[in-house]
Design an enzyme around this catalytic site. Structure first.
Site, short mmCIF file in Angstrom:
data_model
loop_
_atom_site.label_atom_id
_atom_site.label_comp_id
_atom_site.label_asym_id
_atom_site.label_seq_id
_atom_site.Cartn_x
_atom_site.Cartn_y
_atom_site.Cartn_z
N GLY A 36 0.84 -1.21 0.00
CA GLY A 36 0.00 0.00 0.00
C GLY A 36 0.87 1.25 0.00
O GLY A 36 0.65 2.19 -0.79
N HIS A 37 1.88 1.29 0.87
CA HIS A 37 2.79 2.44 0.89
C HIS A 37 3.53 2.57 -0.44
O HIS A 37 3.74 3.67 -0.94
CB HIS A 37 3.83 2.28 2.00
CG HIS A 37 3.26 2.29 3.39
ND1 HIS A 37 3.18 1.15 4.16
CD2 HIS A 37 2.75 3.29 4.14
CE1 HIS A 37 2.65 1.45 5.33
NE2 HIS A 37 2.38 2.74 5.35
N ASP A 152 -7.03 5.64 5.12
CA ASP A 152 -7.27 6.55 6.26
C ASP A 152 -8.08 7.73 5.73
O ASP A 152 -7.56 8.83 5.57
CB ASP A 152 -5.94 7.00 6.85
CG ASP A 152 -5.19 5.84 7.49
OD1 ASP A 152 -5.70 5.27 8.46
OD2 ASP A 152 -4.11 5.48 6.97
N GLN A 155 -8.43 10.93 7.80
CA GLN A 155 -7.11 11.59 7.84
C GLN A 155 -6.87 12.40 6.55
O GLN A 155 -6.42 13.54 6.60
CB GLN A 155 -6.01 10.54 8.00
CG GLN A 155 -4.60 11.07 7.77
CD GLN A 155 -3.53 10.05 8.11
OE1 GLN A 155 -3.26 9.80 9.27
NE2 GLN A 155 -2.91 9.46 7.10
N SER A 188 -0.39 -1.95 8.49
CA SER A 188 0.69 -2.44 9.36
C SER A 188 0.11 -3.16 10.57
O SER A 188 0.76 -4.01 11.16
CB SER A 188 1.56 -1.28 9.82
OG SER A 188 2.09 -0.62 8.70
O1 PAF Z 1 -0.92 7.61 7.89
C1 PAF Z 1 0.13 7.62 8.56
O2 PAF Z 1 0.97 6.77 8.42
C2 PAF Z 1 0.34 8.73 9.58
O3 PAF Z 1 -0.84 9.10 10.19
C3 PAF Z 1 1.08 9.95 9.01
C4 PAF Z 1 0.28 10.63 7.92
C5 PAF Z 1 2.42 9.52 8.44
C6 PAF Z 1 1.33 10.97 10.12
O4 PAF Z 1 2.10 10.42 11.15
#
Ligand code: PAF
Length: 281
Positions: A36-37, A152, A155, A188
């Site tokens: 995903g990352h 997220d 977020q 994770s």
């Molecule tokens: O999504 C994440 O991994 C975290 O919330 C982030 C955006 C790196 C902030 O610590």
């Protein structure tokens, strides 16, 4: 790929790129990177000349009793994956670099209203920590664009608002949630699940898919939310919320509102808290 831990070295490297007229893409992470990352990296790579990723397990976004201590820290593995994904600089600061006065005495950014609900309601202070660290990282990296995962979802919305409200010169981009073959959203935290919990975990995505299908068939929102909650409870989850909200501001939609919506779930399975979502359009 260069790994940099201090702000001055980071700034010096980025200044060189800027002088050469190159654009900078940024992917902030907390490490323990998975596919995903890497998909976020790929998007940044495609849209910018240079890519910076950060790995920082941010203490201010974890509440008391949450998993800050046990959050997986796998820097060597992350470095290898980032280098392979075409990252130019990995910024891996320590807490003192990010919070020179200590986390408790830091300037804090609060994005109001949108953080009162869902994750914000269940994890008080979480989004203040996220907004604060992302603003600090943006200030250090000064990227042209930054990429966040749609997993997220709240977020992402919080960061979009912060960037717009503070007129930060960063284009916020998002990439779709990557899933395991059985539908479980990559995270994770999936590694906290026991084998039995892991086999149950795809029920969240299955439930979201069913909510979308039934909503599109014309079912009303609230009974669908209640039925989805019951289904998850029967599957052994303890849901924090199961909600259909507006994509735009995550507010509750009106009775006749059927466009621009997203379903969101947060639920505990044993000691692991999982989140997922599914846009309806
Ligand atoms: O999504 C994440 O991994 C975290 O919330 C982030 C955006 C790196 C902030 O610590």
């Amino acid at each position: 790929m260069q790994t940099v831990t201090d702000a001055a070295a980071l700034r010096a490297a980025i200044r060189g790129w800027r002088t050469a007229g190159q654009t900078v893409g940024f992917v902030p992470t907390m490490g323990n990177l998975h596919a995903g990352h890497h998909s976020l990296l790929k998007l940044a790579r495609a849209r910018a000349d240079r890519v910076v990723a950060s790995v920082f397990v941010n203490p201010t976004q974890f509440g008391p009793g949450e998993d800050f201590e046990r959050y997986p820290r796998t820097l060597a593995q992350d470095q290898a994956g980032l280098a392979e994904a075409g990252c130019d600089i990995l910024f891996a600061p320590d807490v003192a670099t990010m919070y020179p006065f200590g986390p408790a005495s830091s300037v804090s950014i609060h994005v109001p209203v949108i953080t009162d609900t869902l994750e914000g309601a269940h994890r008080p202070g979480h989004f203040d920590g996220v907004a604060t660290v992302v603003a600090k990282l943006f200030s250090l990296v000064q990227p042209d664009l930054a990429v966040f995962g749609q997993k997220d979802f709240q977020q992402l919305k919080v960061i979009e608002r912060m960037v717009r409200d503070l007129s930060l010169p960063v284009k916020v981009m998002s990439a779709p949630t990557l899933r395991e073959a059985d539908g479980l959203a990559m995270s994770s935290r999936n590694q906290y699940l026991s084998a039995q919990e892991r086999s149950r975990a795809p029920l969240i995505h299955a439930t979201l898919l069913q909510m979308r299908e039934l909503f599109q068939q014309g079912h009303a929102r609230q009974p669908l939310e209640a039925a989805a909650r019951s289904r998850l409870e029967r599957g052994g989850f303890v849901p924090d919320y199961v909600a259909i909200r507006r994509v735009e501001d995550l507010a509750e939609p009106g009775a006749d509102e059927r466009e621009g919506l997203v379903a969101l779930v947060a639920a505990r399975l044993g000691s692991t808290r999982l989140i997922d979502n599914l846009p309806f359009d």
